[in-house]
Scaffold this motif. Sequence first.
Motif, short mmCIF file in Angstrom:
data_model
loop_
_atom_site.label_atom_id
_atom_site.label_comp_id
_atom_site.label_asym_id
_atom_site.label_seq_id
_atom_site.Cartn_x
_atom_site.Cartn_y
_atom_site.Cartn_z
N VAL A 609 28.13 36.01 2.36
CA VAL A 609 27.27 36.53 1.29
C VAL A 609 28.12 36.95 0.10
CG1 VAL A 609 27.22 38.76 2.53
CG2 VAL A 609 25.61 38.36 0.67
N ASP A 610 27.66 36.57 -1.08
CA ASP A 610 28.28 37.01 -2.33
C ASP A 610 27.22 37.78 -3.12
OD1 ASP A 610 29.31 37.40 -4.84
OD2 ASP A 610 29.80 35.29 -5.21
N CYS A 611 27.36 39.09 -3.13
CA CYS A 611 26.40 39.94 -3.85
C CYS A 611 27.14 40.77 -4.89
CB CYS A 611 25.64 40.83 -2.87
SG CYS A 611 26.68 41.88 -1.86
N ILE A 620 25.54 45.91 3.78
CA ILE A 620 25.34 44.49 3.45
C ILE A 620 25.31 43.68 4.74
CG2 ILE A 620 26.38 42.49 2.30
CD1 ILE A 620 27.56 44.60 0.26
N ARG A 621 26.27 43.97 5.63
CA ARG A 621 26.28 43.28 6.92
C ARG A 621 24.97 43.53 7.67
NH1 ARG A 621 31.42 45.41 7.31
NH2 ARG A 621 32.79 43.87 6.36
N MET A 664 17.73 37.53 19.92
CA MET A 664 18.56 37.78 18.74
C MET A 664 19.90 37.08 18.89
SD MET A 664 18.77 39.49 15.82
CE MET A 664 20.10 39.75 14.63
N PRO A 665 20.25 36.22 17.94
CA PRO A 665 21.57 35.59 18.01
C PRO A 665 22.67 36.59 17.67
CG PRO A 665 20.46 34.99 15.96
CD PRO A 665 19.48 35.80 16.77
N HIS A 666 23.88 36.24 18.05
CA HIS A 666 25.02 37.02 17.58
C HIS A 666 25.26 36.64 16.11
CE1 HIS A 666 28.66 39.33 17.64
NE2 HIS A 666 29.26 38.33 17.02
N VAL A 667 25.36 37.63 15.25
CA VAL A 667 25.51 37.36 13.82
C VAL A 667 26.87 37.87 13.34
CG1 VAL A 667 24.53 37.73 11.51
CG2 VAL A 667 23.01 37.63 13.50
N GLU A 668 27.60 36.99 12.68
CA GLU A 668 28.90 37.38 12.12
C GLU A 668 28.81 37.21 10.60
OE1 GLU A 668 32.15 35.58 14.29
OE2 GLU A 668 33.50 35.96 12.60
N VAL A 669 29.22 38.23 9.89
CA VAL A 669 29.02 38.23 8.43
C VAL A 669 30.35 38.36 7.69
CG1 VAL A 669 27.87 39.38 6.48
CG2 VAL A 669 26.77 39.36 8.74
N GLY A 682 18.57 43.11 0.34
CA GLY A 682 17.43 43.31 1.24
C GLY A 682 16.74 42.01 1.61
N GLU A 683 16.65 41.12 0.67
CA GLU A 683 15.92 39.88 0.92
C GLU A 683 16.78 38.63 1.14
OE1 GLU A 683 12.02 40.09 -1.61
OE2 GLU A 683 13.55 41.27 -2.62
#
Lengths: 716, 154
Positions: A609-611, A620-621, A664-669, A682-683
Amino acid sequence: MNSVENQSRRHFLAGSSLVIGFALAPKAMALSGKTSLAQGAKTDQKQLNAFVIVSPDNTVTVLSKHLEMGQGPYTGLTQLVAEELDADWSQMRATASPADDTIYANNVFGMQGTGGSTAIANSYEQFRRAGATAKAMLVAAAAARWQVPTNSLKVVGGIVSDPASNRQATYGELAEDAAMLTPPTDVKLKDPADFTIIGAKKTRLDTPDKTDGKALFTLDHYPDNVLVAVVARAPYFNASVKRVDDKKARKIKGVVDIKPVSQGVAVFAEDTWSALQAKATLDIEWDTSNAEQRSSDEIIADYREQMKKTGFEATKRGDVAGLAARDDLEVIEAEFIFPYLAHAPMETLDAVLQKNEDGSITCFNGAQFPGQDKQAISEITGVPAENVHMEIQLAGGSFGRRAQFGSPYMREAAEVFKASGMQRPVKHLHTREDDIQGGFYRPLFIHKIKGYLDSNGEIVGWDQVIAGQPLMKKDELDETSVEGASDLPYKIENLNVFSHNTTAKVPVLWWRSVGHTHTGFVVEAFLDELLQKAGKDPIDGRLALLPKESREAGVLKAVAKLIKDKPLAQGRQRGIAVHKSFSTYVAEVADVSVGEDGCPRVHNVYVAVDCGVAVNPDTIRAQMEGGVGFGLGAILFDEIELDEGGKVRQSNFHDYRSLRINEMPHVEVDVVMSGESPTGVGEPGVPPIGPAVANAWRRLTGKPVRRLPINRYEKA
Amino acid sequence: MIAFTLNNQTIQFDGDPKTPLLWVIRDRAGLTGTKYGCGISQCGACTVHVNGMTKRSCVTPVSTIADQRVTTIEGVDGKEANAIHTAWIETDVPQCGYCQSGQVMSAVALLKQKPNPTDEDIDGAMAGNICRCATYQRIRQAIHTAAQQMEESE
């Protein structure tokens, strides 16, 4: 700087303009020493500007103009203030600001409101400035007290010191003097290189209270003598009450009254159970003559008819029409169907309204557009808006549901309150069934799309037609129907995006990521399909179509790096998608297999993600993890269907499924480092997960996903 | 008259015996940490302990818990509860927070049964608790952290 002659007046700084006004009755501070969420009792605090209160106990409370509904603005906005204030993080608190469409306006909306992933983006400078201004006043107060120049003073961790004389004072000790000063208008903000609180991992201020049950939501307010109200509503849209028999309901102990209201029949009772039972006992015949009577299938058929005509032009470049005449091109055609979706936040809609002794009204609510809500309550009850006090509560989720122009749900609550006679406080509660069947859905959308490939496998044409109920503009192109498609980032020479505004009597609303929920899906699923047809790699193929320095390319490369050393287990496939929404760029990769039930099983999701500047990287994560889970549940399970006659079929979590922990999958950010101004989170985590899973599914099964939800329409 | 113990206090309820325990806890006892989410035992926001075991209070008639011990988020304690609370904060689990009382109650009950749960144990014990914000990854992580912390402090 001079003190103010009238001590009852306070200064408010909103944005860069100075507002002088009476003290906004500061609400509700600190339940206990350990909590960082300011809710509850009052203390003798000093408000230094519209956003910062410093208390004698040395706590600093930030007034959040944004609703805390889970995305973390209380903490993020407090970090912005604390950074420039040079406060110690442990002294920071947060609470909701009062409702005021001017002082607490969202600088993007021009009124107070939370949504569109704007909380940090529109507050970045304003809240830093509030912190810097408050600091300047506190330092000036110390300088005046010690008769030394301000520039000889140092501030570390919320303590002002004079190295020359070894004197020091806490912010709490200086607050009273500082509050008498005129706020400076020319404060200098820090160089981002000097940030120590912005960009740091800070545990959310609302976490402790949300872990031990202390956090208060609207329904948790029990004013003395409160009545509970529920409304029996039609399971059709735009139906009205033809006849009601309430004899049985009135006999239920605890039932106080039963009254017709615009939305149906309101039951007032001494407690929730009595109200719910009475509601269930009501015998109501509905007049459906003006209701939406089409089924979902009939609505889809009507939309398809309309799509044969020419819609509004959203984007037109090159000559798509000319491609049809060429015989050297391969044409791939598809139709995508997206169902109505309910938001289904854990806390259903609600409000607590009470009339005070002075005739004013207090409303407790997790209000997303509190200024509009205040106006709505005023219009319905006849109490002037300045005498309507909004006590903004934590909201148990929203995902868009509480953000309604014109405040329909607050109008209902106010009407119910008025029908009660307004003698006793009223707690207005929607049941889960009311929530699922109550409309204000993500609209049903159809996309028809054609892609043109030349003999080299280059995508030379893209022809997309979109149809659905518009959210904003009925009679012209509605941006929220086409956002994410009309601004296609890929270099395709010939491009058409057209859109139809359809009509249905189903109330619709933005749903976490709005138009991107469907446009992002179609763009990324269809593009992936074309790339595969052309024998191209999904990442390299995308990169070749994107401007080299684009931020889409940046997150694609970042996610490619994330998966580089993670081999794919046997029986799985990987799908990728990248999408910009609300000025934030997100790439997601999903590892998927076919489950025993023939439905997708999503194992891992990798996110880049680039915010822009990351104010709170852990939040953010969290928003990426949550966006993935929320979006995944919807694309796998969810559909609101209108049966024959227009009746809503689904009613609760048993048939409107939510993702559960075992799914729920494992999520890596990876939060990409950036110096750009911060944008929302948020979206933007939501749109890419659908197409990422669909792309993996197509590679696994050979079946492109054409209709959502996948588990119903696209099983292996 | 139905009597039961709520967080070590005796509650006497003289209303409709079919009243779900959830509404007795909230409307009558004034404890608001236990939440309404669905009313049909699908979401777990109303989870409490009855004699130490999880129970969905929204579908539990108060008559069925006469003379039993009910614990809510306000009253839950002991080493499992402490470990869960600490891990929840460290992991920054909640987002909107509305479901979290129920999540915590289910997690504490799990650790009481299985002090060192596997991922499958967690799935089994927690699948009845919906979180629309999908904080599941952190819930899983926090349960493992709490289990580890309990083991280390023994």
